[in-house]
Design an enzyme around this catalytic site. Structure first.
Site, PDB file in Angstrom:
ATOM      1  N   LYS A  48      32.353  42.585  44.682  1.00  0.00           N
ATOM      2  CA  LYS A  48      33.371  43.642  44.589  1.00  0.00           C
ATOM      3  C   LYS A  48      32.720  45.009  44.720  1.00  0.00           C
ATOM      4  O   LYS A  48      33.230  45.895  45.401  1.00  0.00           O
ATOM      5  CB  LYS A  48      34.121  43.533  43.253  1.00  0.00           C
ATOM      6  CG  LYS A  48      35.067  42.347  43.190  1.00  0.00           C
ATOM      7  CD  LYS A  48      35.624  42.115  41.791  1.00  0.00           C
ATOM      8  CE  LYS A  48      36.417  40.809  41.744  1.00  0.00           C
ATOM      9  NZ  LYS A  48      36.787  40.394  40.406  1.00  0.00           N
ATOM     10  N   GLN A  52      36.998  41.508  34.147  1.00  0.00           N
ATOM     11  CA  GLN A  52      36.578  40.282  34.831  1.00  0.00           C
ATOM     12  C   GLN A  52      36.854  39.055  33.961  1.00  0.00           C
ATOM     13  O   GLN A  52      36.427  38.982  32.812  1.00  0.00           O
ATOM     14  CB  GLN A  52      35.077  40.372  35.168  1.00  0.00           C
ATOM     15  CG  GLN A  52      34.566  39.221  36.008  1.00  0.00           C
ATOM     16  CD  GLN A  52      35.149  39.213  37.430  1.00  0.00           C
ATOM     17  OE1 GLN A  52      35.268  40.249  38.073  1.00  0.00           O
ATOM     18  NE2 GLN A  52      35.513  38.036  37.903  1.00  0.00           N
ATOM     19  N   ASP A  75      44.564  44.005  39.237  1.00  0.00           N
ATOM     20  CA  ASP A  75      44.643  42.542  39.301  1.00  0.00           C
ATOM     21  C   ASP A  75      46.086  42.060  39.151  1.00  0.00           C
ATOM     22  O   ASP A  75      46.358  40.859  39.286  1.00  0.00           O
ATOM     23  CB  ASP A  75      43.790  41.920  38.176  1.00  0.00           C
ATOM     24  CG  ASP A  75      42.479  41.349  38.698  1.00  0.00           C
ATOM     25  OD1 ASP A  75      42.323  41.249  39.930  1.00  0.00           O
ATOM     26  OD2 ASP A  75      41.615  40.995  37.878  1.00  0.00           O
TER      27      ASP A  75
END
Ligand code: NAP
Length: 277
Positions: A49, A93, A116
């Site tokens: 990322k 994460q 997300d």
């Protein structure tokens, strides 16, 4: 016959478009990623990322906590990032180490920074078909289907997997395109009776070779979301060598949905920037 859905190529195009947009509009989006504890797979995902962000001109802020940190301190950090107007995207994460309440932590993220797409507000807006930030992997799946001109209206689509991250958001996105859905999961009986009639089969179960050639019909479109390790090799949930002989289109693993996930994250960071500005 070339029936491969090339996710690597599509992801390059998206990344190029994001880079050009950032340069053209002279903007500086910022993504903050929080990692708690040590997890080798997470380390790799975060590294990818970071690289992708920096390549297109998104500033990457990495915050690492030991798994001994208290939930309250993590939440304080999220609040700090929520209040920092220079930060456009916040991502925690997953998976979190044992003992952390995933739902509680994720829902501290301001929904306009939730790249997300996992906060209750974004999940609800997706169900209601309001514009919102949508989870990256399902977005990547839809983008591939669109790029390869798979019209979902009137099609029988079978989805194997119903996780919050992949399967459930896909249900909403597929319904929005007027697909007719069957959803299978680990408690489903006789999955083959559903997969066999599917015009489009999307598999996100995390089981190598779950889908074999006797389970699909001739001409099926296959999207294999699964990422499994077999020795040193990666494979999906579909027996690619055999099933690809019957499929009109199929994603390979690696090189299918995987690269699209990171590309769609970049799109979401820019979208978040635009919502905030
Ligand atoms: P998950 O949370 O473990 O969910 C798996 C889903 O598959 C569950 O709904 C489960 O059913 C169902 N399932 C498991 N075994 C099954 C079986 N034998 N038959 C039918 N259904 C079965 O996993 P996830 O996060 O959705 O990820 C799924 C796969 O996609 C994994 O391999 C993961 O590594 C991969 N993935 C790839 C990307 C990417 O960028 N390409 C991104 C995310 C995930 P129940 O609900 O009944 O338990």
């Amino acid at each position: 016959m070339n029936n491969i859905i090339d996710g690597t190529k599509a992801s390059f195009e998206i990344r190029k478009n994001v880079k050009e947009l950032i340069e053209r509009e002279k903007i500086q989006p910022v993504l903050a990623v929080i990692q708690i504890g040590d997890n080798k797979a997470s380390d790799v995902y975060i590294k990818n990322k970071k690289k992708a962000c920096e390549e297109v001109g998104i500033k990457f802020e990495y915050i690492k906590f030991n798994d001994t940190i208290s939930e309250n301190l993590v939440i304080n950090e999220i609040k700090r990032l929520n209040n920092d107007i220079s930060v456009n995207g916040i991502l925690v994460q997953l998976p979190l180490p044992n003992g952390f309440d995933e739902g509680k932590i994720i829902n501290e993220i301001n929904p306009v920074k939730d790249v997300d797409g996992l906060t209750y507000q974004n999940v609800g807006n997706l169900v209601l078909e309001n514009d919102c930030l949508v989870p990256c992997t399902p977005l990547g799946v839809m983008e591939l289907l669109k790029r390869y001109n798979v019209n979902l209206s009137t099609k029988n689509v079978c989805l194997v997997g119903r996780s919050n991250l992949v399967g459930k958001p896909l249900i909403q996105l597929l319904l929005k395109e007027n697909a007719t859905l069957s959803i299978c999961h680990s408690k489903s009986r006789d999955i083959k009776s559903y997969t066999k009639i599917a015009d489009v089969l999307i598999v996100a179960a995390g089981h190598p070779n779950l889908i074999t050639k006797d389970m699909v019909k001739e001409g099926v479109v296959i999207i294999d979301v699964g990422i499994n390790k077999e020795g040193n090799l990666l494979c999906g949930d579909v027996d690619y060598d055999e099933v690809s002989k019957k499929a009109s289109l199929i994603t390979p693993v690696p090189g299918g949905v995987g690269p699209m996930t990171v590309a769609c994250l970049l799109k979401n960071v820019v979208k978040a920037y635009k919502i905030q500005n």
